[in-house]
Design an enzyme around this catalytic site. Structure first.
Site: not given
Ligand code: C5P
Length: 286
Positions: A131, A7
């Site tokens: 995350d 990401k």
């Protein structure tokens, strides 16, 4: 075999410090097609092996901790052999360790026939790291709280260039460098999540913001040199991802990203041209 995508944070705002020592965040996370391979096979005990040098294969590895946490939460005694084939750089701000952990949760949910819905996997994910829940969803998402509350966003496809200076930084150290003057009120994330800011590469580039970047650049000057090089090579905008040190540049298209990447062939940096992913960050292949 599963693929676990990295990401970037198109926006990361630190709103303040919480009682629990974490920081209150608003961030827009975006999955990109730079992926690790995670292979999961049946075994008597839980074990991890890595085909990449420098990646711990013991309890320091979040992927193994994910397996142990799911086994405990599910009350099973089954094992698994997990093999990591890493392409995402480690401790780089790209969420690689968290992506691998999410892939382990998805893979073991299948191998152990738990049939847990994503919401239940999310509870285990949050306990592992802030995350990890994002990677159970993928695409583009607004994350709030400590980063663990996820809301899917729509966003058009982007071509990006990722540049990693081949040193690692510690997330805890970066958050430790944040001072109250670096706090913002969520307006950058609001612009991007509100639709207008996310519609074209130029608008995304104009909306990029990372509240950790100033502190990171002060400690690690190469981060700013990479940003300058990306802009000089034609990127519409350039920003450090997460707690760094990887920097990404926004291109007009994937083809433009490849052009920028070619112009950046400088020794000492790893560079990738990537596409954003609209779908899941974890994909099961066979
Ligand atoms: O959750 P994760 O393990 O990714 O976080 C690593 C470290 O980053 C935490 O121990 C904390 O020091 C810092 N952090 C923070 N605020 C957040 C997320 C992480 O201060 N919202």
């Amino acid at each position: 075999m599963l693929k676990a995508a990295a990401k970037v944070n198109l926006v990361l705002e630190v709103l303040g410090k919480r009682e629990d020592g974490y920081h209150e965040l608003v961030t827009v996370m975006q999955a990109v097609d730079l992926s690790d391979k995670v292979t999961i096979e049946d075994a008597d005990i839980l074990e991890l092996q890595s085909r990449t040098a420098g990646v711990p294969a013991d309890g320091r590895n979040l992927a193994l901790r994910a397996a142990a946490a799911l086994r405990e939460a599910a009350g099973t005694t089954r094992g698994a052999r997990i093999t990591l084939d890493k392409r995402i750089p480690v401790a780089a701000g790209l969420g690689g360790g968290s992506a691998d952990a999410a892939a382990v949760l998805v893979g073991l949910n299948r191998l152990w026939r738990l049939r847990w819905p994503v919401a239940r996997l999310e509870e285990v994910a949050t306990g592992l790291g802030m995350d990890v829940p994002f990677f159970l969803h993928g695409g583009r998402a607004l994350a709030t709280g400590r980063g663990e509350r996820i809301e899917r966003l729509r966003g058009s496809a982007l071509g990006l260039v990722l540049v990693n200076p081949r040193f690692a930084v510690s997330t805890a150290e970066m958050y430790g460098r944040v001072t109250p003057e670096m706090y913002t009120d969520g307006r950058h994330a609001k612009t991007l999540a509100g639709g207008w800011g996310g519609r074209t590469p130029a608008r995304v580039a104009a909306t990029l913001y990372n509240g950790l970047q100033e502190a990171a650049v002060a400690a690690y000057p190469p981060i700013n040199r990479i940003r300058a090089a990306l802009l000089a090579a034609g990127a519409l905008g350039a920003l450090m991802s997460g707690s760094g040190p990887t920097v990404f540049g926004v291109a007009r298209s994937f083809e433009h990203a490849r052009q920028i990447r070619r112009r950046l062939t400088r020794g000492g940096w790893d560079c990738w041209a990537v596409r954003t992913l609209n779908g899941p960050a974890i994909r099961t292949l066979g």
